[in-house]
Scaffold this motif. Structure first.
Motif, PDB file in Angstrom:
ATOM      1  N   TYR A  33       6.189   7.643  -5.994  1.00 36.79           N
ATOM      2  CA  TYR A  33       7.634   7.891  -5.945  1.00 36.79           C
ATOM      3  C   TYR A  33       8.055   7.597  -4.510  1.00 36.79           C
ATOM      4  N   CYS A  34       8.626   6.429  -4.303  1.00 36.97           N
ATOM      5  CA  CYS A  34       8.868   5.965  -2.936  1.00 36.97           C
ATOM      6  C   CYS A  34      10.346   6.059  -2.570  1.00 36.97           C
ATOM      7  N   LYS A  35      10.598   6.207  -1.281  1.00 36.53           N
ATOM      8  CA  LYS A  35      11.976   6.180  -0.796  1.00 36.53           C
ATOM      9  C   LYS A  35      12.025   5.488   0.551  1.00 36.53           C
ATOM     10  N   VAL A  36      13.229   5.275   1.023  1.00 39.82           N
ATOM     11  CA  VAL A  36      13.460   4.448   2.207  1.00 39.82           C
ATOM     12  C   VAL A  36      12.637   4.908   3.411  1.00 39.82           C
ATOM     13  N   GLU A  37      12.577   6.228   3.654  1.00 36.04           N
ATOM     14  CA  GLU A  37      11.876   6.733   4.849  1.00 36.04           C
ATOM     15  C   GLU A  37      10.414   6.313   4.889  1.00 36.04           C
ATOM     16  N   PHE A  38       9.777   6.270   3.705  1.00 34.57           N
ATOM     17  CA  PHE A  38       8.359   5.909   3.672  1.00 34.57           C
ATOM     18  C   PHE A  38       8.158   4.464   4.127  1.00 34.57           C
ATOM     19  N   GLU A  45      20.394  10.237  -3.505  1.00 35.55           N
ATOM     20  CA  GLU A  45      19.287   9.415  -3.033  1.00 35.55           C
ATOM     21  C   GLU A  45      18.668   8.569  -4.138  1.00 35.55           C
ATOM     22  N   ASN A  46      18.328   7.313  -3.819  1.00 39.85           N
ATOM     23  CA  ASN A  46      17.605   6.458  -4.742  1.00 39.85           C
ATOM     24  C   ASN A  46      16.101   6.651  -4.557  1.00 39.85           C
ATOM     25  N   ILE A  47      15.403   6.853  -5.658  1.00 39.15           N
ATOM     26  CA  ILE A  47      13.947   6.953  -5.642  1.00 39.15           C
ATOM     27  C   ILE A  47      13.392   5.746  -6.407  1.00 39.15           C
ATOM     28  N   PHE A  48      12.348   5.139  -5.866  1.00 39.51           N
ATOM     29  CA  PHE A  48      11.775   3.929  -6.459  1.00 39.51           C
ATOM     30  C   PHE A  48      10.360   4.244  -6.951  1.00 39.51           C
ATOM     31  N   ILE A  49      10.158   4.045  -8.258  1.00 35.36           N
ATOM     32  CA  ILE A  49       8.906   4.473  -8.892  1.00 35.36           C
ATOM     33  C   ILE A  49       7.992   3.279  -9.156  1.00 35.36           C
ATOM     34  N   ASN A  50       6.747   3.422  -8.749  1.00 38.70           N
ATOM     35  CA  ASN A  50       5.701   2.459  -9.105  1.00 38.70           C
ATOM     36  C   ASN A  50       5.230   2.843 -10.514  1.00 38.70           C
ATOM     37  N   THR A  51       5.975   2.367 -11.516  1.00 38.94           N
ATOM     38  CA  THR A  51       5.788   2.865 -12.892  1.00 38.94           C
ATOM     39  C   THR A  51       4.396   2.553 -13.447  1.00 38.94           C
ATOM     40  N   GLU A 103       0.826  -1.216   0.000  1.00 33.91           N
ATOM     41  CA  GLU A 103       0.000   0.000   0.000  1.00 33.91           C
ATOM     42  C   GLU A 103       0.859   1.265   0.000  1.00 33.91           C
ATOM     43  N   THR A 104       2.012   1.210   0.649  1.00 35.03           N
ATOM     44  CA  THR A 104       2.912   2.365   0.664  1.00 35.03           C
ATOM     45  C   THR A 104       3.351   2.732  -0.751  1.00 35.03           C
ATOM     46  N   VAL A 146       8.414  -4.725  -9.789  1.00 33.90           N
ATOM     47  CA  VAL A 146       7.333  -3.902  -9.241  1.00 33.90           C
ATOM     48  C   VAL A 146       7.713  -2.423  -9.245  1.00 33.90           C
ATOM     49  N   LEU A 147       8.986  -2.137  -9.008  1.00 35.46           N
ATOM     50  CA  LEU A 147       9.474  -0.756  -8.950  1.00 35.46           C
ATOM     51  C   LEU A 147      10.619  -0.558  -9.943  1.00 35.46           C
TER      52      LEU A 147
END
Length: 360
Positions: free
Chosen positions: A308-313, A346-352, A301-302, A337-338
């Motif tokens: 646009y997700c990152k470690v802190e989330f 910083e690395n950003i991970f996208i739910n494309t 769900e996060t 998935v990402l």
């Protein structure tokens, strides 16, 4: 009826409600029935996604972008999601404007949920957040709406501060009374735009008030129906019909326009919510199958609350340390998935897949 003079201040703007013979025609009542059915279906379908933050984030951001675009404030979806995720330090002025809209809508939503009314002061606060100044309700003469290309005056709103205050008082009394209908929302929207109470931000403020009306009157539980995309597609007609009420007292065409917009937008939003739900379920199955050791409902769900997700989330939502959160995100990238990319250090991970769905 007096002849319309676009250069003359509309200080004789009538109080609400208008004559019901103009606002309750057979055509209007038929279209209201269709719009009411569509919005009722939307209200119900919204609950197929238990984590409502997914919908609020996705659809509020779309509305913020579209509503600002009506005012020629253009930004991209990518810029917006990066800004929401705090992944960039330099945000464009257009993106900031859209973010202010989002903030104003959230604050308005919280106020009406807590108190069950919308006051003049609430509307002033919403506009202040949008515009980021304290000018408030117009007190000086000289405001007029002009054609951008020809510089010709199209409409001159009430100029007297006393008149504006009286009209706004009547506006909120009518908004908060017990009568509930979608026709009433169309009437209120016309009145607010015609009063034009602020030096700037009237259109965006008025569109937020539309949404808050739907919440106040129980049409929706969360702010997920917005007319801005519909208005963009029919922008010249929007302004033409607004003026048609002022010039010719032509309420029917204006109300039918808004009711049709509600029906169409509700149906489009239902399709989008179903698509988000399908993608959510598909992602859950993929993670369960290919990365079962890290799977949790909160983790997946996060990725939908924050495309646009990152470690802190992840550390906050799943309650793990940074090292574990980073490992989770890289594993989710490995199974498709990402997709990651670097901004600065910083690395950003996208739910494309979600991003593509929301862009449609």
């Amino acid at each position: 009826m007096k002849e319309f003079n676009p250069s003359k201040p509309n200080n004789d703007l009538s109080f609400l409600p208008p004559d019901t013979s103009k606002t309750e025609t057979v055509q209007i009542l038929k279209q209201e029935s269709k719009a009411s059915a569509a919005i009722a279906e939307l209200k119900g379908i919204a609950h197929i996604i238990p984590n409502q933050a997914i919908l609020i984030n996705a659809i509020v951001l779309q509305e913020a972008k579209d509503s600002s675009e009506i005012e020629n404030i253009i930004t991209t979806k990518d810029d917006l999601y990066k800004a929401v995720s705090s992944t960039v330090t330099k945000i464009t002025p257009a993106t900031k404007e859209v973010m202010f809209y989002r903030e104003a809508l959230y604050i308005g939503f919280q106020k009406v949920k807590q108190r069950g009314i919308l006051s003049i002061n609430d509307i002033i606060e919403i506009q202040k957040i949008l515009i980021k100044n304290d000018a408030g309700i117009r007190t000086t003469q000289g405001t007029a709406l002009v054609n951008d290309k020809t510089n010709e005056v199209i409409y001159t709103p009430p100029q007297s501060c006393d008149v504006i205050q009286r009209l706004l008082k009547n506006f909120v009394e009518y908004l908060n009374d017990e009568e509930t209908s979608l026709v009433k929302m169309a009437v209120l929207h016309y009145q607010f735009e015609t009063i034009h109470p602020f030096y700037d931000g009237n259109g965006r403020t008025g569109r937020i008030v539309n949404m808050l009306y739907l919440i106040l009157k129980g049409y929706l539980d969360i702010p997920i129906l917005y007319l801005s995309s519909y208005i963009i597609k029919n922008k010249s007609l929007y302004y033409e019909l607004l003026l048609g009420v002022t010039k010719d007292n032509n309420w029917e065409k204006w109300i039918l326009y808004i009711l049709t917009g509600i029906e169409q937008t509700a149906k489009e939003t239902i399709v989008k919510i179903k698509s988000i739900r399908e993608l959510l379920e598909k992602t859950i199955e993929t993670v369960k199958e290919k990365a079962s050791k890290i799977y949790s409902k909160e983790l997946v769900e996060t990725l939908f609350v924050n495309p646009y997700c990152k470690v802190e989330f992840i550390t906050k939502s799943v309650n793990v340390e940074r090292k574990a959160a980073s490992r989770y995100l890289h594993q989710l990238e490995e199974i498709g998935v990402l997709k990651s990319y670097k901004i600065g250090k910083e690395n950003i991970f996208i739910n494309t897949e979600l991003i593509e769905l929301l862009k449609q």
